[in-house]
Design a protein around this motif. Sequence first.
Motif, PDB file in Angstrom:
ATOM      1  N   ALA A  32       0.866  -1.172   0.000  1.00 22.19           N
ATOM      2  CA  ALA A  32       0.000   0.000   0.000  1.00 22.19           C
ATOM      3  C   ALA A  32       0.905   1.224   0.000  1.00 22.19           C
ATOM      4  CB  ALA A  32      -0.909  -0.009   1.234  1.00 22.19           C
ATOM      5  N   PRO A  33       0.357   2.377  -0.362  1.00 26.12           N
ATOM      6  CA  PRO A  33       1.204   3.578  -0.332  1.00 26.12           C
ATOM      7  C   PRO A  33       1.823   3.755   1.058  1.00 26.12           C
ATOM      8  CG  PRO A  33      -0.881   4.045  -1.406  1.00 26.12           C
ATOM      9  CD  PRO A  33      -0.989   2.653  -0.833  1.00 26.12           C
ATOM     10  N   GLY A  34       3.123   3.944   1.099  1.00 27.37           N
ATOM     11  CA  GLY A  34       3.823   4.119   2.368  1.00 27.37           C
ATOM     12  C   GLY A  34       4.340   2.833   2.977  1.00 27.37           C
ATOM     13  N   VAL A  54       8.885  -8.414   6.386  1.00 22.29           N
ATOM     14  CA  VAL A  54       7.742  -7.847   7.088  1.00 22.29           C
ATOM     15  C   VAL A  54       7.236  -6.670   6.275  1.00 22.29           C
ATOM     16  CG1 VAL A  54       7.000  -6.656   9.186  1.00 22.29           C
ATOM     17  CG2 VAL A  54       8.635  -8.537   9.327  1.00 22.29           C
ATOM     18  N   VAL A  55       5.946  -6.675   5.971  1.00 20.53           N
ATOM     19  CA  VAL A  55       5.337  -5.530   5.307  1.00 20.53           C
ATOM     20  C   VAL A  55       4.893  -4.573   6.398  1.00 20.53           C
ATOM     21  CG1 VAL A  55       3.463  -4.723   3.833  1.00 20.53           C
ATOM     22  CG2 VAL A  55       4.544  -6.932   3.376  1.00 20.53           C
ATOM     23  N   THR A  56       5.408  -3.356   6.354  1.00 21.97           N
ATOM     24  CA  THR A  56       5.079  -2.380   7.384  1.00 21.97           C
ATOM     25  C   THR A  56       4.855  -1.011   6.773  1.00 21.97           C
ATOM     26  OG1 THR A  56       5.731  -1.525   9.556  1.00 21.97           O
ATOM     27  CG2 THR A  56       7.487  -1.774   7.917  1.00 21.97           C
ATOM     28  N   GLY A  57       4.173  -0.191   7.512  1.00 22.77           N
ATOM     29  CA  GLY A  57       3.911   1.173   7.075  1.00 22.77           C
ATOM     30  C   GLY A  57       3.368   1.971   8.236  1.00 22.77           C
ATOM     31  N   PRO A  58       3.037   3.220   7.997  1.00 22.80           N
ATOM     32  CA  PRO A  58       2.467   4.040   9.060  1.00 22.80           C
ATOM     33  C   PRO A  58       1.206   3.391   9.606  1.00 22.80           C
ATOM     34  CG  PRO A  58       2.770   5.296   7.026  1.00 22.80           C
ATOM     35  CD  PRO A  58       3.074   3.886   6.717  1.00 22.80           C
ATOM     36  N   TYR A  65      -0.936   7.611  16.383  1.00 21.71           N
ATOM     37  CA  TYR A  65      -0.453   7.386  15.033  1.00 21.71           C
ATOM     38  C   TYR A  65       1.071   7.358  15.050  1.00 21.71           C
ATOM     39  CZ  TYR A  65      -0.214   7.725   9.952  1.00 21.71           C
ATOM     40  OH  TYR A  65       0.020   7.473   8.624  1.00 21.71           O
ATOM     41  N   CYS A  66       1.664   6.314  14.486  1.00 21.89           N
ATOM     42  CA  CYS A  66       3.115   6.140  14.461  1.00 21.89           C
ATOM     43  C   CYS A  66       3.596   6.182  13.015  1.00 21.89           C
ATOM     44  CB  CYS A  66       3.493   4.813  15.119  1.00 21.89           C
ATOM     45  SG  CYS A  66       5.269   4.507  15.210  1.00 21.89           S
ATOM     46  N   GLY A  70       5.160  11.809   9.437  1.00 22.37           N
ATOM     47  CA  GLY A  70       3.731  11.697   9.180  1.00 22.37           C
ATOM     48  C   GLY A  70       3.342  10.696   8.117  1.00 22.37           C
ATOM     49  N   THR A  71       4.319  10.125   7.387  1.00 21.80           N
ATOM     50  CA  THR A  71       3.972   9.235   6.271  1.00 21.80           C
ATOM     51  C   THR A  71       4.864   8.008   6.115  1.00 21.80           C
ATOM     52  OG1 THR A  71       5.375  10.503   4.760  1.00 21.80           O
ATOM     53  CG2 THR A  71       3.059  11.163   4.895  1.00 21.80           C
ATOM     54  N   THR A  72       5.879   7.849   6.952  1.00 20.79           N
ATOM     55  CA  THR A  72       6.889   6.826   6.712  1.00 20.79           C
ATOM     56  C   THR A  72       6.885   5.755   7.797  1.00 20.79           C
ATOM     57  OG1 THR A  72       8.242   8.552   5.686  1.00 20.79           O
ATOM     58  CG2 THR A  72       9.352   6.512   6.232  1.00 20.79           C
ATOM     59  N   ALA A  73       7.102   4.506   7.387  1.00 16.30           N
ATOM     60  CA  ALA A  73       7.227   3.387   8.329  1.00 16.30           C
ATOM     61  C   ALA A  73       8.383   3.640   9.285  1.00 16.30           C
ATOM     62  CB  ALA A  73       7.460   2.092   7.555  1.00 16.30           C
ATOM     63  N   THR A  74       8.324   2.992  10.454  1.00 20.97           N
ATOM     64  CA  THR A  74       9.305   3.215  11.513  1.00 20.97           C
ATOM     65  C   THR A  74       9.763   1.881  12.107  1.00 20.97           C
ATOM     66  OG1 THR A  74       7.722   3.245  13.342  1.00 20.97           O
ATOM     67  CG2 THR A  74       8.018   5.322  12.118  1.00 20.97           C
ATOM     68  N   PRO A  75      10.814   1.901  12.924  1.00 19.74           N
ATOM     69  CA  PRO A  75      11.222   0.655  13.596  1.00 19.74           C
ATOM     70  C   PRO A  75      10.104   0.067  14.455  1.00 19.74           C
ATOM     71  CG  PRO A  75      12.962   2.286  13.764  1.00 19.74           C
ATOM     72  CD  PRO A  75      11.772   2.985  13.182  1.00 19.74           C
ATOM     73  N   LEU A  76       9.292   0.920  15.071  1.00 22.34           N
ATOM     74  CA  LEU A  76       8.218   0.395  15.906  1.00 22.34           C
ATOM     75  C   LEU A  76       7.101  -0.209  15.066  1.00 22.34           C
ATOM     76  CD1 LEU A  76       7.121  -0.178  18.672  1.00 22.34           C
ATOM     77  CD2 LEU A  76       6.073   2.093  18.665  1.00 22.34           C
ATOM     78  N   THR A  77       6.727   0.428  13.942  1.00 21.66           N
ATOM     79  CA  THR A  77       5.688  -0.180  13.107  1.00 21.66           C
ATOM     80  C   THR A  77       6.189  -1.521  12.568  1.00 21.66           C
ATOM     81  OG1 THR A  77       6.336   1.007  11.063  1.00 21.66           O
ATOM     82  CG2 THR A  77       4.647   2.037  12.461  1.00 21.66           C
ATOM     83  N   ALA A  78       7.494  -1.610  12.257  1.00 18.16           N
ATOM     84  CA  ALA A  78       8.057  -2.872  11.773  1.00 18.16           C
ATOM     85  C   ALA A  78       7.966  -3.951  12.845  1.00 18.16           C
ATOM     86  CB  ALA A  78       9.506  -2.673  11.334  1.00 18.16           C
ATOM     87  N   LEU A  79       8.260  -3.608  14.097  1.00 20.60           N
ATOM     88  CA  LEU A  79       8.181  -4.577  15.187  1.00 20.60           C
ATOM     89  C   LEU A  79       6.750  -5.047  15.416  1.00 20.60           C
ATOM     90  CD1 LEU A  79       9.498  -6.099  17.584  1.00 20.60           C
ATOM     91  CD2 LEU A  79       9.052  -4.034  18.955  1.00 20.60           C
ATOM     92  N   VAL A  80       5.816  -4.115  15.465  1.00 21.50           N
ATOM     93  CA  VAL A  80       4.409  -4.479  15.697  1.00 21.50           C
ATOM     94  C   VAL A  80       3.880  -5.308  14.532  1.00 21.50           C
ATOM     95  CG1 VAL A  80       2.086  -3.535  15.976  1.00 21.50           C
ATOM     96  CG2 VAL A  80       3.994  -2.545  17.256  1.00 21.50           C
ATOM     97  N   ASP A  81       4.232  -4.931  13.304  1.00 22.70           N
ATOM     98  CA  ASP A  81       3.784  -5.711  12.145  1.00 22.70           C
ATOM     99  C   ASP A  81       4.451  -7.082  12.103  1.00 22.70           C
ATOM    100  OD1 ASP A  81       1.889  -3.901  11.190  1.00 22.70           O
ATOM    101  OD2 ASP A  81       3.387  -2.749  10.093  1.00 22.70           O
ATOM    102  N   ALA A  82       5.708  -7.189  12.529  1.00 20.66           N
ATOM    103  CA  ALA A  82       6.368  -8.501  12.604  1.00 20.66           C
ATOM    104  C   ALA A  82       5.636  -9.392  13.598  1.00 20.66           C
ATOM    105  CB  ALA A  82       7.831  -8.346  13.011  1.00 20.66           C
ATOM    106  N   ASP A  83       5.206  -8.814  14.709  1.00 21.55           N
ATOM    107  CA  ASP A  83       4.437  -9.594  15.689  1.00 21.55           C
ATOM    108  C   ASP A  83       3.116 -10.042  15.086  1.00 21.55           C
ATOM    109  OD1 ASP A  83       3.895 -10.752  18.243  1.00 21.55           O
ATOM    110  OD2 ASP A  83       2.657  -9.008  18.737  1.00 21.55           O
ATOM    111  N   ASP A  84       2.436  -9.152  14.370  1.00 24.91           N
ATOM    112  CA  ASP A  84       1.162  -9.504  13.731  1.00 24.91           C
ATOM    113  C   ASP A  84       1.349 -10.577  12.660  1.00 24.91           C
ATOM    114  OD1 ASP A  84      -0.142  -7.614  15.285  1.00 24.91           O
ATOM    115  OD2 ASP A  84      -0.366  -6.148  13.659  1.00 24.91           O
ATOM    116  N   GLN A  85       2.411 -10.461  11.851  1.00 28.65           N
ATOM    117  CA  GLN A  85       2.594 -11.349  10.707  1.00 28.65           C
ATOM    118  C   GLN A  85       3.285 -12.665  11.053  1.00 28.65           C
ATOM    119  OE1 GLN A  85       4.458  -8.912   7.587  1.00 28.65           O
ATOM    120  NE2 GLN A  85       3.116  -7.221   8.211  1.00 28.65           N
TER     121      GLN A  85
END
Length: 155
Positions: A32-34, A54-58, A65-66, A70-85
Amino acid sequence: MPSVLARGAAPATAAGLALALALATAPPATAAPGDVRVRVGVTGGPYTAGVGLVVTGPRTIDGFYCAANGTTATPLTALVDADDQYGLGGVRTRWDATTQDFVVTEIHGDAADATKKWNAYVNEKKITTAPCHTPIKGGDKIRWTLEAATPTPAT
């Protein structure tokens, strides 16, 4: 010796083969965008993990909102998405009003405390900004490590 067809296998049609090959191709570079694809690892405590892409984004985490800039993925979004995926066993965070960002308090039961804390690294370089203020890009390697906390100097 009996042929594969004689043993009950169905013949592959050109359309079926094309469909199988289409499904076997790599997914697009972004979902998705971002969104970006990164690798995530967890070290430092009894639980150690390294996961695939890991697919991650804002995103919103615990009501906040992380997204870097305002528009870019972060180390924390990557960690949370890794846990989800991939099921890292749970990620817990708390919002720090002073830094206006999250602090990771636990990954897979390995908890930060007064003597140790979770630090993020991007491409083996420790981040110097808060985890929701640090941008990442596709192909980055994100590592969260439970390390000795740096003592706060007395004032």
